[in-house]
Design a protein around this motif. Structure first.
Motif, PDB file in Angstrom:
ATOM      1  N   HIS A 127      -5.509   1.865   6.523  1.00 47.44           N
ATOM      2  CA  HIS A 127      -6.347   2.189   7.684  1.00 47.44           C
ATOM      3  C   HIS A 127      -7.486   3.134   7.318  1.00 47.44           C
ATOM      4  CE1 HIS A 127      -4.422  -0.124  10.774  1.00 47.44           C
ATOM      5  NE2 HIS A 127      -3.234   0.295  10.377  1.00 47.44           N
ATOM      6  N   SER A 134     -10.778  -3.703   4.842  1.00 42.73           N
ATOM      7  CA  SER A 134     -11.260  -3.258   3.532  1.00 42.73           C
ATOM      8  C   SER A 134     -10.954  -4.336   2.496  1.00 42.73           C
ATOM      9  CB  SER A 134     -10.525  -1.972   3.143  1.00 42.73           C
ATOM     10  OG  SER A 134      -9.251  -2.289   2.631  1.00 42.73           O
ATOM     11  N   THR A 163      -3.196  -7.784  11.795  1.00 40.05           N
ATOM     12  CA  THR A 163      -3.912  -6.716  11.090  1.00 40.05           C
ATOM     13  C   THR A 163      -5.168  -6.326  11.865  1.00 40.05           C
ATOM     14  OG1 THR A 163      -3.157  -7.479   8.942  1.00 40.05           O
ATOM     15  CG2 THR A 163      -5.138  -6.138   8.930  1.00 40.05           C
ATOM     16  N   GLY A 214       0.485  -8.682   2.168  1.00 38.28           N
ATOM     17  CA  GLY A 214      -0.662  -9.313   1.513  1.00 38.28           C
ATOM     18  C   GLY A 214      -0.546 -10.806   1.305  1.00 38.28           C
ATOM     19  N   ASP A 244      -6.563  -5.419  -0.065  1.00 37.23           N
ATOM     20  CA  ASP A 244      -5.550  -6.448  -0.317  1.00 37.23           C
ATOM     21  C   ASP A 244      -6.028  -7.483  -1.335  1.00 37.23           C
ATOM     22  OD1 ASP A 244      -4.406  -5.088   1.796  1.00 37.23           O
ATOM     23  OD2 ASP A 244      -3.751  -6.891   2.857  1.00 37.23           O
ATOM     24  N   ARG A 273       2.708  -9.081  13.172  1.00 29.18           N
ATOM     25  CA  ARG A 273       1.662  -8.425  13.952  1.00 29.18           C
ATOM     26  C   ARG A 273       0.307  -8.801  13.395  1.00 29.18           C
ATOM     27  NH1 ARG A 273       0.121  -7.750  10.124  1.00 29.18           N
ATOM     28  NH2 ARG A 273       0.191  -6.153   8.562  1.00 29.18           N
ATOM     29  N   ILE A 311       0.867  -1.187   0.000  1.00 31.24           N
ATOM     30  CA  ILE A 311       0.000   0.000   0.000  1.00 31.24           C
ATOM     31  C   ILE A 311       0.897   1.229   0.000  1.00 31.24           C
ATOM     32  CG2 ILE A 311      -1.782   1.262   1.269  1.00 31.24           C
ATOM     33  CD1 ILE A 311      -2.651  -1.470   2.472  1.00 31.24           C
ATOM     34  N   GLU A 313      -7.270   4.952  -1.236  1.00 28.22           N
ATOM     35  CA  GLU A 313      -6.046   4.148  -1.038  1.00 28.22           C
ATOM     36  C   GLU A 313      -5.446   3.882  -2.411  1.00 28.22           C
ATOM     37  OE1 GLU A 313      -5.453   0.473   1.618  1.00 28.22           O
ATOM     38  OE2 GLU A 313      -5.824  -0.442  -0.340  1.00 28.22           O
TER      39      GLU A 313
HETATM   40  O1  PMV Z   1      -3.013  -6.715   6.503  1.00 25.93           O
HETATM   41  P1  PMV Z   1      -2.043  -5.717   5.989  1.00 25.93           P
HETATM   42  O2  PMV Z   1      -0.967  -5.379   6.910  1.00 25.93           O
HETATM   43  O3  PMV Z   1      -1.578  -6.086   4.628  1.00 25.93           O
HETATM   44  O4  PMV Z   1      -2.807  -4.309   5.792  1.00 25.93           O
HETATM   45  C1  PMV Z   1      -4.128  -4.098   5.727  1.00 25.93           C
HETATM   46  C2  PMV Z   1      -4.407  -2.659   5.421  1.00 25.93           C
HETATM   47  C3  PMV Z   1      -5.382  -1.998   6.375  1.00 25.93           C
HETATM   48  O5  PMV Z   1      -5.830  -0.797   5.745  1.00 25.93           O
HETATM   49  C4  PMV Z   1      -4.708  -1.646   7.686  1.00 25.93           C
HETATM   50  C5  PMV Z   1      -6.592  -2.875   6.659  1.00 25.93           C
HETATM   51  C6  PMV Z   1      -7.471  -3.109   5.462  1.00 25.93           C
HETATM   52  O6  PMV Z   1      -8.115  -4.163   5.444  1.00 25.93           O
HETATM   53  O7  PMV Z   1      -7.532  -2.276   4.548  1.00 25.93           O
END
Ligand code: PMV
Length: 333
Positions: free
Chosen positions: A28, A140, A198, A99, A143, A196, A23, A36
């Motif tokens: 977020h 969201s 999400t 992702g 991904d 971590r 991203i 985004e």
């Molecule tokens: O799960 P990650 O770290 O790839 O990131 C998800 C991105 C967020 O905006 C934090 C959550 C989302 O589902 O969009």
């Protein structure tokens, strides 16, 4: 079904491969409808789905219960019997913000969709989002949609961001997904080694954005993402870099940075036009836009600072891997 479906009909065994994502702007805030920009990256997860007498993951029937995506993916692919053998290999570090779960869901979804008689990309994107959201409880479609769509993908960014790919729905929520232009840039993502969750990070940010200054903060996220998306579309690296720095300040403000990420951002700075955490934060990875010609120095700096760096560029969305093609390079480098 028609032969020109994005994911064509195939009988088992079927193999599919899906890209991870990074991203660039707007994580977020996208969960609450802000824009985004993300890109599918050339690090992949590949699955092979074969007939079997029992449901197995990587040869292990017990591993099925530990994977929150496998059985929901099967349930979503109407008409499949539960007994299949799924093998999965990936170059994506897990729980790293790159992702990996979305790529697994997209690759498995494409393979199962092919076995069902083929599936359109828009339908696959909706299905993959539902599988991932059911497992994570929040989030969201960014991904999963990026892994299915490939390239640069803009969510909630308005008609100026590019042609509409599809709209993802969940109850009354809607996310508009557009194809953003690819400036052809190489980015460097670097994994901190800190895993971590999400879902936990998303819940913490949701709570933060519900405080009285939340709407104003969300508006700043949206403004930075809009300016960043315009800069990338215009091929303006300096402006894109500045918006990455502004986005990182906001991410820090909502509490999802981490001392290790800050140390990596500092290590990258001399060879970077901009850098920020990517994904949910609180660990995971950063994404850096290199100063042109200093990519190697940037990778070296990040490795020396203890991260696992990957130079990446935009990759196509999930595809079937046709028999005999497994070992052939399928991307232009
Ligand atoms: O799960 P990650 O770290 O790839 O990131 C998800 C991105 C967020 O905006 C934090 C959550 C989302 O589902 O969009």
């Amino acid at each position: 079904m028609s032969a020109d479906l994005a994911i064509p009909a195939r009988s088992l065994p079927v193999s599919a491969r899906a890209p991870g994502k990074c991203i660039v702007f707007g994580e977020h805030a996208v969960v609450r409808g802000a824009p985004e920009l993300s890109l599918a990256i050339d690090l992949h997860t590949q699955v092979v789905v074969a007939p079997s007498d029992v449901l197995r993951l990587n040869g292990d029937a017990a591993a099925v219960a530990e994977n929150p995506y496998l059985e929901p993916s099967l349930a979503a692919a109407r008409g499949r019997s539960g007994a299949i053998d799924v093998r999965s290999v990936s170059r994506l570090p897990r729980a790293a913000g790159l992702g990996s779960s979305a790529a697994f869901v997209a690759a498995l979804g494409a393979a199962l969709g092919a076995a069902e008689g083929g599936i359109e990309r828009a339908a696959l994107a909706q299905r993959c989002f539902e599988v991932e959201r059911a497992a994570q409880g929040v989030g969201s479609p960014g991904d999963t949609t990026t892994s299915v769509g490939g390239g640069y993908v803009a969510l909630n960014a308005g008609a100026g961001a590019g042609p509409l790919l599809w709209t993802i729905a969940a109850g009354t929520e809607r996310w508009e997904v557009r194809r953003a232009p690819d400036p052809g840039w190489v980015w460097v993502v670097a994994y901190s080694g800190i895993r971590r969750s999400t879902a936990e990070a998303v819940r913490a940010v949701t709570a933060r954005l519900e405080r009285p200054d939340g709407p104003a903060l969300l508006a700043r996220f949206a403004e930075v993402a809009r300016a960043g998306i315009a800069a990338v579309a215009a091929g303006d690296r300096e402006a894109a870099g500045r918006q990455m720095v502004a986005n990182q300040e906001l991410l820090r403000e909502v509490g999802v940075s981490h001392p290790r990420l800050e140390a990596l951002l500092e290590a990258a700075a001399p060879a970077a036009l901009g850098a920020k955490l990517t994904g949910a934060g609180r660990g995971g990875s950063i994404v850096v836009l290199p100063v042109p010609g200093r990519e190697v120095e940037l990778v070296r700096r990040l490795a020396r600072a203890g991260a696992v760096p990957f130079p990446v560029r935009a990759a196509p969305g999930v595809t079937l891997v046709e028999p005999g093609a497994e070992t052939a390079p399928t991307e232009a480098r």
